[in-house]
Design an enzyme around this catalytic site. Structure first.
Site, short mmCIF file in Angstrom:
data_model
loop_
_atom_site.label_atom_id
_atom_site.label_comp_id
_atom_site.label_asym_id
_atom_site.label_seq_id
_atom_site.Cartn_x
_atom_site.Cartn_y
_atom_site.Cartn_z
N VAL A 62 0.86 -1.19 0.00
CA VAL A 62 0.00 0.00 0.00
C VAL A 62 0.89 1.23 0.00
O VAL A 62 1.80 1.36 0.81
CB VAL A 62 -0.92 0.02 1.25
CG1 VAL A 62 -1.68 1.35 1.33
CG2 VAL A 62 -1.91 -1.14 1.21
N GLY B 225 4.61 4.10 2.81
CA GLY B 225 4.05 2.87 2.23
C GLY B 225 4.25 1.72 3.20
O GLY B 225 4.93 1.87 4.22
N LYS B 226 3.68 0.61 2.91
CA LYS B 226 3.90 -0.59 3.74
C LYS B 226 3.50 -1.80 2.93
O LYS B 226 2.63 -1.73 2.05
CB LYS B 226 3.03 -0.52 5.00
CG LYS B 226 3.56 -1.39 6.12
CD LYS B 226 4.65 -0.66 6.90
CE LYS B 226 5.21 -1.50 8.02
NZ LYS B 226 6.13 -0.71 8.85
N GLY B 227 4.12 -2.93 3.26
CA GLY B 227 3.77 -4.17 2.57
C GLY B 227 3.62 -5.30 3.55
O GLY B 227 4.06 -5.19 4.71
#
Ligand code: NAD
Length: 438
Positions: free
Chosen positions: A81, A126-128
């Site tokens: 995201v 962001g992050k995953g």
């Protein structure tokens, strides 16, 4: 004793995470939005900034078929995201955990936008994550999963686009697979700056492993100063003994704080005289990364640890460990949030009314992304700094960020958490305005 109401409150890296979410019903994205909206109200944020920053810019969901050791193919759910690229390329870790879902990743991505803004890094957020249990997978399975995830995200990641890092369940070794897969995908061009938290040998930064815990220590000491407390007269309870918790405990203890309670997912321990943290770290290293079987100190529960009579409570494990259900029982004078989202939004008012001084996650744990930024800078310049050069650069960034947030807390007579959001949202919304509309 200091009370928020006195200020007329208005309002990597080796991970072995086995995560058991104590409050799965609390949606971390709702917690993030609740705080964002409060800050937007105080700032009288314009409608456009409010609308833009309430939602992620980009959401990518993938399904990753991975060959398992027993010959089966398992299909894993993966996410990335991008909450915001207004201030620069998106930055944020990759989490491997069974609790990963879209709302968690969306919340973590937004927190990264605000965290980078609080410490004034040239990044968005962001992050995953991949829904998996890394503790039940072989090294080969983890490598194949990581390479599949990298290939699926090859058009998302990039040194000027989106720069991942480790988070719970991933470590420097996983970052090494990602940088290698990215190189293969890009015709053998080596882009070390595509990811941070790499092993030192592959362009990782000195000081990165300790950086988040070091930032927790730095901000906690500044918090104690504001409360008129000296470290030597303080006790700390630290939840989580992974990357963040172990370094936070070690560095607080080196400053004279008595760390009287520690824990991980296997159990919690109390020692009124304070633990010798270097010995605990040695035990954990030799014990497969956990406190299981530790026999120094009295056995307590993680809930006992959270509600202990201490000056400093440092939740450094998971989200939503302090909720409306236990907030009233918290006795600490100060909470310094090493973890992301350890306090659910529903607990904020209760803790504020109790006068607990909170150093919020987007400030307290920003030391990690700050040194990740230095890793990216070093990779791009091809010139590397020593650990003391890193610390000499990172410590003032954390201190200045603390002071910015503290001044907003005093000026607007709002709690520290809201003040941190205010500082962050104001900065990102300025960026949005400067870039103009389209
Ligand atoms: P980690 O995987 O190294 O450690 C997590 C620790 O939490 C482990 O000791 C684990 O046993 C413990 N834990 C898990 N469930 C628990 C439970 N129910 N009760 C008590 N302890 C429990 O992860 P980490 O990198 O230390 O990250 C911890 C938190 O800090 C996460 O919220 C992460 O997003 C955040 N954070 C990490 C960094 C970083 O640089 N590593 C930076 C910023 C924020």
């Amino acid at each position: 004793m200091y009370r928020e109401s006195d200020a007329k409150a208005a309002g990597g890296e080796a991970k072995t995470a086995k995560k058991t979410d104590p409050a799965p019903h609390i949606n971390p994205y709702d917690s993030m939005l609740a705080r964002f909206n409060q800050a937007a109200d105080v700032l009288k944020l314009d409608a456009r900034s409010r609308a833009v920053l309430s939602v992620p810019e980009k959401v990518v969901q993938v399904h990753l078929p991975v060959a398992m050791d027993d010959g089966r193919t398992e299909v894993f759910e993966g996410y990335r995201v991008i909450h915001s690229t207004t201030m620069g390329p998106s930055k944020g870790g990759i989490r491997y955990s069974m609790n990963v879902d879209m709302d968690e990743v969306k919340a973590l991505a937004a927190w990264m936008t605000f965290k980078c803004a609080v410490v004034e890094l040239p990044y968005g957020g962001g992050k995953g994550g991949v829904k998996c249990d890394p503790t039940k997978m072989s090294i080969g399975e983890l490598e194949r999963l990581t390479r599949a995830y990298t290939a699926a995200m090859s058009d998302v990641f990039g040194p000027d686009l989106d720069i991942p890092a480790p988070d719970m369940g991933t470590n420097a070794g996983v970052m090494a697979w990602i940088v290698d897969e990215y190189q293969k995908i890009n015709n053998n061009h080596y882009y070390p700056a595509v990811i941070t938290g790499k092993p030192i040998e592959l362009g990782g930064s000195q000081g990165r492993e300790a950086a988040t815990g070091r930032g927790v220590m730095t901000t906690a000491l500044l918090g104690l100063q504001k409360l008129g407390l000296r470290p030597e007269e303080c006790r700390a309870a630290v939840q989580g003994f992974g990357n963040v918790g172990s370094f936070a405990a070690k560095l607080l203890s080196a400053q004279g704080v008595r760390v009287v309670a520690i824990s991980d997912h296997t159990g919690a321990f109390y020692n009124p005289d304070g633990f010798l943290i270097n010995r605990v770290i040695q035990y954990v290293k030799a014990n497969g990364g956990t406190l299981a079987g530790f026999n120094e100190g009295q056995k307590i529960t993680n809930e006992d640890l959270l509600t202990m009579d201490v000056e400093i409570l440092a939740p450094c494990a998971l989200e939503n460990v302090i909720t409306a259900a236990n907030a009233d029982k918290i006795k600490a004078k100060m909470i310094v949030e090493g973890a992301n989202g350890p306090v659910a939004a529903e607990a904020d008012d209760i803790l504020n009314k109790k006068g607990i001084f909170i150093i919020p996650d987007i400030l307290a744990n920003a030391g990690g992304v700050t040194v990740s930024y230095f890793e990216w800078v070093q990779n791009r310049r091809g010139h590397y700094w020593t650990e003391s050069e890193i610390n000499d650069r990172a410590d003032p960034i954390m201190s200045r960020a603390f002071e910015r947030v503290y001044q907003a807390h005093i000026l607007h007579k709002i709690p520290m958490r809201l003040a941190a959001y205010l500082v962050a949202v104001e900065r990102v919304s300025k960026g949005l305005h400067l870039k103009g509309k389209y």
